[in-house]
Design a protein around this motif. Structure first.
Motif, PDB file in Angstrom:
ATOM      1  N   PRO A  31       1.188  -1.532   0.088  1.00 31.50           N
ATOM      2  CA  PRO A  31      -0.101   0.600  -0.138  1.00 31.50           C
ATOM      3  C   PRO A  31       1.022   1.954  -0.273  1.00 31.50           C
ATOM      4  CG  PRO A  31      -1.103  -1.581   1.562  1.00 31.50           C
ATOM      5  CD  PRO A  31       0.387  -2.599   1.146  1.00 31.50           C
ATOM      6  N   MET A  32       2.002   0.808   0.916  1.00 31.32           N
ATOM      7  CA  MET A  32       2.693   2.392   1.096  1.00 31.32           C
ATOM      8  C   MET A  32       2.957   3.483  -0.754  1.00 31.32           C
ATOM      9  SD  MET A  32       5.040   2.129   3.882  1.00 31.32           S
ATOM     10  CE  MET A  32       5.477   3.668   4.021  1.00 31.32           C
ATOM     11  N   VAL A  33       3.901   1.629  -1.184  1.00 33.76           N
ATOM     12  CA  VAL A  33       4.347   2.093  -2.524  1.00 33.76           C
ATOM     13  C   VAL A  33       3.886   2.338  -3.164  1.00 33.76           C
ATOM     14  CG1 VAL A  33       5.866   0.227  -4.869  1.00 33.76           C
ATOM     15  CG2 VAL A  33       6.180   0.422  -2.120  1.00 33.76           C
ATOM     16  N   ASN A  34       2.488   1.821  -3.381  1.00 35.64           N
ATOM     17  CA  ASN A  34       0.869   2.225  -4.300  1.00 35.64           C
ATOM     18  C   ASN A  34       0.727   3.857  -4.259  1.00 35.64           C
ATOM     19  OD1 ASN A  34       1.413  -0.140  -5.497  1.00 35.64           O
ATOM     20  ND2 ASN A  34      -0.813  -0.678  -4.631  1.00 35.64           N
ATOM     21  N   ALA A  35       1.063   3.837  -2.634  1.00 38.52           N
ATOM     22  CA  ALA A  35       0.460   5.235  -2.779  1.00 38.52           C
ATOM     23  C   ALA A  35       0.957   6.465  -2.917  1.00 38.52           C
ATOM     24  CB  ALA A  35      -0.113   5.660  -1.013  1.00 38.52           C
ATOM     25  N   SER A  36       2.353   6.356  -2.878  1.00 40.35           N
ATOM     26  CA  SER A  36       3.477   6.984  -3.615  1.00 40.35           C
ATOM     27  C   SER A  36       3.510   7.645  -4.309  1.00 40.35           C
ATOM     28  CB  SER A  36       4.595   6.521  -2.737  1.00 40.35           C
ATOM     29  OG  SER A  36       5.637   5.510  -3.182  1.00 40.35           O
ATOM     30  N   GLU A  37       3.260   6.299  -5.725  1.00 48.74           N
ATOM     31  CA  GLU A  37       3.322   6.689  -7.093  1.00 48.74           C
ATOM     32  C   GLU A  37       1.962   7.951  -7.813  1.00 48.74           C
ATOM     33  OE1 GLU A  37       1.795   2.817  -8.885  1.00 48.74           O
ATOM     34  OE2 GLU A  37       4.115   1.920  -7.855  1.00 48.74           O
ATOM     35  N   GLU A  38       1.421   8.142  -6.838  1.00 52.57           N
ATOM     36  CA  GLU A  38       0.761   9.287  -7.561  1.00 52.57           C
ATOM     37  C   GLU A  38       0.252  10.333  -7.248  1.00 52.57           C
ATOM     38  OE1 GLU A  38      -2.826   8.654  -5.012  1.00 52.57           O
ATOM     39  OE2 GLU A  38      -3.277   6.861  -5.565  1.00 52.57           O
ATOM     40  N   LYS A  39       2.299  10.599  -6.233  1.00 50.14           N
ATOM     41  CA  LYS A  39       2.413  12.375  -5.675  1.00 50.14           C
ATOM     42  C   LYS A  39       3.831  12.632  -6.334  1.00 50.14           C
ATOM     43  CE  LYS A  39       0.346  11.548  -0.780  1.00 50.14           C
ATOM     44  NZ  LYS A  39       0.251  11.175   0.232  1.00 50.14           N
ATOM     45  N   ILE A  40       4.361  12.276  -7.363  1.00 51.45           N
ATOM     46  CA  ILE A  40       5.696  11.618  -8.262  1.00 51.45           C
ATOM     47  C   ILE A  40       5.419  13.130  -9.045  1.00 51.45           C
ATOM     48  CG2 ILE A  40       7.292  11.224  -9.546  1.00 51.45           C
ATOM     49  CD1 ILE A  40       6.856   8.339  -7.910  1.00 51.45           C
ATOM     50  N   ASP A  41       4.069  13.104  -9.478  1.00 54.08           N
ATOM     51  CA  ASP A  41       4.174  14.421 -10.350  1.00 54.08           C
ATOM     52  C   ASP A  41       5.466  15.662 -10.231  1.00 54.08           C
ATOM     53  OD1 ASP A  41       2.380  12.806 -11.647  1.00 54.08           O
ATOM     54  OD2 ASP A  41       0.962  13.817 -11.057  1.00 54.08           O
ATOM     55  N   PHE A  42       6.073  15.626 -11.770  1.00 52.43           N
ATOM     56  CA  PHE A  42       6.630  17.147 -10.980  1.00 52.43           C
ATOM     57  C   PHE A  42       5.695  18.636 -11.607  1.00 52.43           C
ATOM     58  CE2 PHE A  42       9.241  20.457 -14.227  1.00 52.43           C
ATOM     59  CZ  PHE A  42      10.134  20.867 -12.618  1.00 52.43           C
ATOM     60  N   GLU A  43       5.885  19.384 -10.952  1.00 53.38           N
ATOM     61  CA  GLU A  43       5.069  21.012 -11.326  1.00 53.38           C
ATOM     62  C   GLU A  43       6.466  21.673 -11.269  1.00 53.38           C
ATOM     63  OE1 GLU A  43       2.922  22.550  -8.269  1.00 53.38           O
ATOM     64  OE2 GLU A  43       2.063  20.866  -7.527  1.00 53.38           O
ATOM     65  N   ASP A  44       5.577  22.934 -12.271  1.00 57.74           N
ATOM     66  CA  ASP A  44       6.894  24.004 -12.793  1.00 57.74           C
ATOM     67  C   ASP A  44       6.226  24.950 -12.044  1.00 57.74           C
ATOM     68  OD1 ASP A  44       8.353  25.134 -14.418  1.00 57.74           O
ATOM     69  OD2 ASP A  44       7.924  25.286 -15.638  1.00 57.74           O
ATOM     70  N   THR A  45       7.304  25.676 -11.781  1.00 61.77           N
ATOM     71  CA  THR A  45       6.664  26.961 -10.554  1.00 61.77           C
ATOM     72  C   THR A  45       7.381  27.979 -11.345  1.00 61.77           C
ATOM     73  OG1 THR A  45       8.597  26.425  -9.245  1.00 61.77           O
ATOM     74  CG2 THR A  45       6.242  25.349  -8.364  1.00 61.77           C
ATOM     75  N   SER A  46       7.343  29.315 -10.623  1.00 65.70           N
ATOM     76  CA  SER A  46       7.916  30.775 -11.333  1.00 65.70           C
ATOM     77  C   SER A  46       7.963  31.578  -9.715  1.00 65.70           C
ATOM     78  CB  SER A  46       6.876  31.334 -11.815  1.00 65.70           C
ATOM     79  OG  SER A  46       7.011  32.540 -12.825  1.00 65.70           O
ATOM     80  N   LEU A  47       8.588  32.301 -10.207  1.00 68.18           N
ATOM     81  CA  LEU A  47       9.740  33.180  -8.738  1.00 68.18           C
ATOM     82  C   LEU A  47       8.432  34.603  -9.425  1.00 68.18           C
ATOM     83  CD1 LEU A  47      12.457  31.776  -8.046  1.00 68.18           C
ATOM     84  CD2 LEU A  47      10.280  30.498  -6.906  1.00 68.18           C
ATOM     85  N   ASN A  48       8.895  34.901  -8.235  1.00 63.03           N
ATOM     86  CA  ASN A  48       8.950  36.708  -8.224  1.00 63.03           C
ATOM     87  C   ASN A  48      10.416  37.427  -7.988  1.00 63.03           C
ATOM     88  OD1 ASN A  48       5.767  36.867  -8.708  1.00 63.03           O
ATOM     89  ND2 ASN A  48       5.620  36.301  -5.945  1.00 63.03           N
ATOM     90  N   LEU A  49      11.086  37.320  -9.034  1.00 63.71           N
ATOM     91  CA  LEU A  49      12.557  38.312  -8.772  1.00 63.71           C
ATOM     92  C   LEU A  49      12.455  40.012  -8.671  1.00 63.71           C
ATOM     93  CD1 LEU A  49      14.444  35.450 -11.694  1.00 63.71           C
ATOM     94  CD2 LEU A  49      14.049  35.055  -9.170  1.00 63.71           C
TER      95      LEU A  49
END
Length: 113
Positions: A31-49
């Motif tokens: 169950p731990m392996v199956n639960a962690s596969e869902e949260k691996i998505d990469f999220e592109d972020t933008s910063l305030n510079l």
């Protein structure tokens, strides 16, 4: 040979506990392996510079343009106290000061054809 026979005697007497621990391990592991596969998505972020360009050369302008493609850039003049306040209140995430002589130190040469 006595040690070998004794090892198998002890193993036979404790086989139930070994199977129980193995089942518990797999019951927790899968169950731990199956639960962690869902949260691996990469999220592109933008910063305030905040960018202060003291060089105003072609290389520094190219750097600012490159950063501006992905991030939100603020170039309004701020003194150090305003800059510290903006960073404290998370108005800006990063401050970049491009010093005079940046292009010379970089060794930037524009090829002209």
């Amino acid at each position: 040979m006595q040690v070998f026979n004794l090892f198998f005697k002890v193993t036979r007497s404790k086989i139930g506990i070994g199977i129980l621990y193995t089942v518990i391990f797999f019951a927790i592991c899968f169950p731990m392996v199956n639960a962690s596969e869902e949260k691996i998505d990469f999220e592109d972020t933008s910063l305030n510079l905040y960018v202060r360009d003291e060089d105003q050369s072609e290389a520094s302008k190219a750097l600012v343009a490159l950063l501006d493609e992905k991030h939100d850039i603020t170039t309004t003049e701020m003194d150090n106290q305003q800059l510290m306040d903006a960073m404290y209140y998370s108005v800006i995430d990063y401050s970049l000061v491009i010093p005079k002589g940046y292009e010379k130190q970089l060794g930037y040469r524009q090829s002209r054809s």
